[in-house]
Write an enzyme that holds these catalytic residues in place. Structure first.
Site, mmCIF file in Angstrom:
data_model
loop_
_atom_site.group_PDB
_atom_site.id
_atom_site.type_symbol
_atom_site.label_atom_id
_atom_site.label_comp_id
_atom_site.label_asym_id
_atom_site.label_seq_id
_atom_site.Cartn_x
_atom_site.Cartn_y
_atom_site.Cartn_z
ATOM 1 N N ASP A 160 18.544 4.919 1.323
ATOM 2 C CA ASP A 160 18.626 5.424 -0.049
ATOM 3 C C ASP A 160 19.794 4.774 -0.794
ATOM 4 O O ASP A 160 20.597 5.443 -1.441
ATOM 5 C CB ASP A 160 18.765 6.949 -0.063
ATOM 6 C CG ASP A 160 18.672 7.526 -1.485
ATOM 7 O OD1 ASP A 160 18.001 6.911 -2.335
ATOM 8 O OD2 ASP A 160 19.305 8.573 -1.745
ATOM 9 N N HIS A 184 24.112 16.161 2.160
ATOM 10 C CA HIS A 184 23.221 15.807 3.257
ATOM 11 C C HIS A 184 23.812 14.651 4.062
ATOM 12 O O HIS A 184 24.725 13.972 3.609
ATOM 13 C CB HIS A 184 21.844 15.403 2.720
ATOM 14 C CG HIS A 184 21.929 14.422 1.587
ATOM 15 N ND1 HIS A 184 21.824 14.801 0.267
ATOM 16 C CD2 HIS A 184 22.140 13.080 1.557
ATOM 17 C CE1 HIS A 184 21.954 13.737 -0.514
ATOM 18 N NE2 HIS A 184 22.154 12.680 0.245
ATOM 19 N N GLN A 187 17.062 12.293 4.883
ATOM 20 C CA GLN A 187 18.329 12.882 4.432
ATOM 21 C C GLN A 187 18.275 14.385 4.658
ATOM 22 O O GLN A 187 17.570 15.101 3.954
ATOM 23 C CB GLN A 187 18.564 12.564 2.947
ATOM 24 C CG GLN A 187 18.870 11.100 2.690
ATOM 25 C CD GLN A 187 18.818 10.743 1.212
ATOM 26 O OE1 GLN A 187 17.807 10.951 0.556
ATOM 27 N NE2 GLN A 187 19.907 10.208 0.688
ATOM 28 N N ARG A 205 33.810 10.870 -5.691
ATOM 29 C CA ARG A 205 32.638 11.274 -6.481
ATOM 30 C C ARG A 205 31.793 12.214 -5.641
ATOM 31 O O ARG A 205 31.246 11.834 -4.610
ATOM 32 C CB ARG A 205 31.836 10.038 -6.876
ATOM 33 C CG ARG A 205 30.476 10.313 -7.494
ATOM 34 C CD ARG A 205 29.688 9.011 -7.565
ATOM 35 N NE ARG A 205 28.330 9.181 -8.038
ATOM 36 C CZ ARG A 205 27.296 9.498 -7.277
ATOM 37 N NH1 ARG A 205 27.472 9.746 -5.982
ATOM 38 N NH2 ARG A 205 26.088 9.589 -7.794
ATOM 39 N N ASP A 242 28.691 13.771 -4.754
ATOM 40 C CA ASP A 242 27.290 13.436 -4.972
ATOM 41 C C ASP A 242 26.402 14.671 -4.837
ATOM 42 O O ASP A 242 26.558 15.457 -3.905
ATOM 43 C CB ASP A 242 26.872 12.373 -3.947
ATOM 44 C CG ASP A 242 25.413 11.996 -4.054
ATOM 45 O OD1 ASP A 242 25.040 11.380 -5.057
ATOM 46 O OD2 ASP A 242 24.645 12.339 -3.129
ATOM 47 N N GLU A 257 29.083 14.632 -10.035
ATOM 48 C CA GLU A 257 27.834 13.949 -10.339
ATOM 49 C C GLU A 257 26.752 15.019 -10.389
ATOM 50 O O GLU A 257 26.157 15.376 -9.375
ATOM 51 C CB GLU A 257 27.508 12.894 -9.271
ATOM 52 C CG GLU A 257 26.309 12.015 -9.612
ATOM 53 C CD GLU A 257 25.003 12.440 -8.955
ATOM 54 O OE1 GLU A 257 23.973 11.852 -9.263
ATOM 55 O OE2 GLU A 257 25.039 13.370 -8.126
ATOM 56 N N HIS A 265 23.924 3.276 -12.217
ATOM 57 C CA HIS A 265 23.535 2.288 -11.222
ATOM 58 C C HIS A 265 22.066 2.426 -10.845
ATOM 59 O O HIS A 265 21.484 1.520 -10.258
ATOM 60 C CB HIS A 265 24.406 2.425 -9.968
ATOM 61 C CG HIS A 265 24.198 3.730 -9.252
ATOM 62 N ND1 HIS A 265 24.769 4.908 -9.676
ATOM 63 C CD2 HIS A 265 23.486 4.049 -8.149
ATOM 64 C CE1 HIS A 265 24.412 5.888 -8.866
ATOM 65 N NE2 HIS A 265 23.635 5.396 -7.941
ATOM 66 N N ASP A 266 21.471 3.566 -11.183
ATOM 67 C CA ASP A 266 20.076 3.803 -10.842
ATOM 68 C C ASP A 266 19.163 3.609 -12.055
ATOM 69 O O ASP A 266 18.423 2.662 -12.148
ATOM 70 C CB ASP A 266 19.895 5.211 -10.286
ATOM 71 C CG ASP A 266 20.295 5.312 -8.821
ATOM 72 O OD1 ASP A 266 20.333 4.275 -8.146
ATOM 73 O OD2 ASP A 266 20.552 6.430 -8.362
ATOM 74 N N ARG A 308 14.692 0.148 -9.321
ATOM 75 C CA ARG A 308 16.117 0.172 -9.647
ATOM 76 C C ARG A 308 16.811 -1.141 -9.284
ATOM 77 O O ARG A 308 17.881 -1.442 -9.826
ATOM 78 C CB ARG A 308 16.805 1.342 -8.938
ATOM 79 C CG ARG A 308 16.352 2.707 -9.431
ATOM 80 C CD ARG A 308 16.940 3.825 -8.589
ATOM 81 N NE ARG A 308 16.501 3.755 -7.204
ATOM 82 C CZ ARG A 308 16.860 4.626 -6.258
ATOM 83 N NH1 ARG A 308 17.663 5.621 -6.575
ATOM 84 N NH2 ARG A 308 16.422 4.513 -5.024
#
Length: 648
Positions: free
Chosen positions: A149, A192, A260, A290, A292, A334, A398-399, A523
């Site tokens: 991922d 996760h 995950q 960060r 997530d 995030e 970034h995605d 992406r």
């Protein structure tokens, strides 16, 4: 807490500390270490104790877990280098250090930009040339080869992906960045782990301790009791939030991907273990972590398992623990959720920094519609946050670009939210007539038209199409769009972030379509390799890429010159022109008005508007270093121009 509850609570805190301190102090390597740590412990323990008792106080072994946690925290403190402790002390004396106008960030994939960590260290002079003081390295820890991922399926928080280097390489990079005045930002993927993490591997072998680190159900009905109130995050890819593991004969909670596994924070051992992982990263040199997917970390039957109160308590507990062992480290939220939920994570005692997905979506919305009313109304309601916190403002992620806005505000303005999102998808994938954009649909649902949009900033802003068509006027318009968007994030308040490659106006990379492992993940169109050839574009001022780079350098120099663009406040204003977005930055008596024209045609605001929001004095356009010309009661604004105006 009521006064009646306060006194017993204070007694509990005092008595608990009195019991625990002797055993904790015995762990000290020196009297100096304990003397330096003790004030942190005393300052943060009441808050930590209250939060953890609220989460785990009904468990029989609560105090045992509490003691183990304190030992983990104190061990991390003792392992923290003198250099990092001195930095902590400096930041505690200047608690708003991250709100300085010189804070400018960038995000980068190590492999795409420099090959590995050693190569990235060699690129520090380029970061200094840009004026960066904040560098976010996209996920770089050990992850499965096939199912990673993008690095967000972590197999080991203490090992770097071998292709990128070693943990020592990361520590060396952190030290070099610190010397260059650049903060290191790392991801803390804590909702996760990968199914190849040692905890998950142990659970797969049936170990009861580690089975309880995750949500593992023997019967489908147990998972269904949770599942009936959950939403599917990636419905185009997979159905449901649980995965059947034939090897375990169990259902495992997997919100995002089958590989995950969601961690079970109802188990205090999981929280303690993850505090240890967090503090390891802090001691490796991370300045900002960060957090997530933080909206998903607490699970409760009968709820959506998103944005629950306990999620906030957990993050606050991480905050208190970190302030004991690494008080100079910050958290960044995030939370790509409803705007009302995003702001709830932003607090000095929770996450001091937060991505601003609403601003990103509204910038692209206004470019497509040429109108700013939805952006103005949305930001008037949701841009304000606590004064000792800061937005992290970005133009693209970034995605992908997702269309985050409040449906209620849209309806109030006569905008159908569903239809409008569909229009934006069509516009930015280039399917709408006369669209300038060249984006790619990400996770498109062909039945509903729902999707998100991937693409390099320059391609979304029209540069790719204009260059292909060799249309000089369109190239000029695209460059002005790019600079206007950056003018806004450089001035609106918070830490502006560049995604490396955007500063050079790099275009989409479609080579992913020929790559077996990537062709189904669009992406990758905006994950562009950046080598010496690409970096050399900045030295070609006659090219669109060189012009973008030079324009951003000029804007950043202007940002650094004005203190109020750091710690100053922000007031979003409604201009008297539907195409012009405006806001005021203010600090004590100093004020600056920023106006941005989102139209390809010249626009104007009236003298009466200017006088009403700023002052009757003559104005200086600080970006052009010249007086702003108001004629016939109007201030003219060129197509896609952004003005920074100050009273003379």
């Amino acid at each position: 807490m009521s006064p009646a509850e306060q006194q017993p609570f204070e007694r509990d805190v005092t008595h608990t500390l009195q019991r625990l301190v002797p055993r904790l102090k015995a762990q000290a390597s020196s009297a100096e270490d304990w003397a330096e740590f003790e004030p942190n412990l005393e300052a943060q323990f009441p808050r930590l104790f209250s939060l953890l008792r609220g989460l785990y106080g009904d468990q029989y072994d609560f105090f045992w877990h509490l003691e183990q946690l304190l030992h983990t925290i104190f061990s991390a403190w003792q392992e923290r280098t003198k250099t990092l402790r001195r930095q902590d002390a400096r930041r505690e004396r200047d608690p708003n250090w991250y709100r300085n106008q010189k804070m400018v960030g960038a995000a980068v994939y190590v492999d795409l930009f420099a090959g590995d960590l050693k190569g990235l260290k060699e690129r520090i002079p380029y970061f200094q040339e840009l004026g960066l003081t904040y560098l976010h390295l996209m996920p770089l820890f050990k992850a499965p080869e096939a199912n990673s991922d993008g690095g967000y399926a972590v197999s080991d928080y203490r090992q770097v992906d071998p292709k990128l280097g070693t943990m020592q390489d990361l520590k060396n990079l952190a030290a070099a960045l610190r010397k260059a005045g650049i903060c290191l930002v790392l991801d803390f993927v804590f909702n996760h782990t990968s199914d190849e993490h040692p905890w998950a591997l142990s659970a797969q072998q049936g170990d009861p301790e580690h089975l309880d680190y995750y949500f593992c159900f023997e019967h489908k009905w147990e998972a269904d009791e949770y599942g009936r109130t959950l939403r599917e995050i990636f419905p185009e890819i997979r159905k449901g939030c649980f995965t059947w593991r034939e090897d375990m004969q169990r259902w495992v909670w997997t919100t995002f991907n089958s590989f995950q596994w969601d961690l079970n924070y109802g188990n205090p051992a999981v929280f303690n273990a993850m505090v240890g992982e967090l503090l390891f990263l802090a001691n490796a040199g991370a300045d900002i972590l960060r957090f997530d997917a933080l909206a998903f970390i607490w699970k409760e039957k009968g709820t959506s398992c998103e944005n629950l109160p306990q999620a906030h308590q957990l993050i606050q507990a991480f905050n208190a623990a970190t302030r004991m062992a690494a008080p100079g480290v910050l958290f960044k939220s995030e939370a790509i959720v409803h705007p009302d939920e995003v702001v709830k994570y932003i607090d000095r005692d929770e996450c001091q920094l937060s991505y601003n997905p609403l601003l990103m979506a509204m910038l692209w919305n206004s470019l497509a519609t040429r109108k700013v009313r939805l952006m103005t109304r949305s930001l008037q309601e949701r841009f304000p946050i606590p004064e000792d916190c800061a937005w992290v403002n970005y133009i693209r992620g970034h995605d992908d670009v997702g269309w985050t806005f409040d449906d209620d505000i849209a309806w109030e303005l006569g905008i159908n939210p569903h239809d409008h999102r569909n229009f934006l998808n069509q516009f930015y994938t280039g399917r709408f007539p006369d669209s300038f954009a060249r984006g790619v649909a990400f996770q498109e649902n062909e039945d509903t038209g729902d999707c998100r949009v991937a693409g390099q900033l320059a391609s979304l802003a029209g540069l790719e199409k204009a260059m292909e068509e060799q249309d000089e006027q369109a190239i000029e318009s695209a460059i002005q769009r790019i600079l206007m968007l950056h003018s806004i994030i450089f001035s609106i308040g918070g830490v502006p972030i560049l995604y490396m490659g955007d500063e050079l106006g790099l275009l989409n990379d479609y080579s992913y379509e020929q790559h077996v492992d990537r062709q189904n993940d669009s992406r990758w169109v905006n994950r562009v390799p950046i080598g010496e050839r690409e970096l050399a574009l900045r030295e070609q001022p006659e090219t669109p890429h060189g012009r973008v780079y030079a324009g951003l350098q000029a804007l950043l120099a202007k940002r650094r010159a004005f203190d109020l663009l750091g710690e100053g406040g922000t007031h979003i204003v409604e201009t008297d022109n539907m195409h012009v977005f405006g806001f005021i930055r203010h600090q004590e008596a100093e004020r600056m008005l920023v106006l941005a024209n989102f139209s390809e045609h010249g626009q104007a605001v009236s003298q009466s508007f200017l006088t009403g929001v700023l002052s009757p004095d003559p104005l200086t356009d600080v970006l052009a270093d010249q007086p702003a010309l108001v004629q016939d009661g109007r201030l003219e604004i060129r197509p896609y121009q952004c003005l920074w105006l100050k009273p003379e």
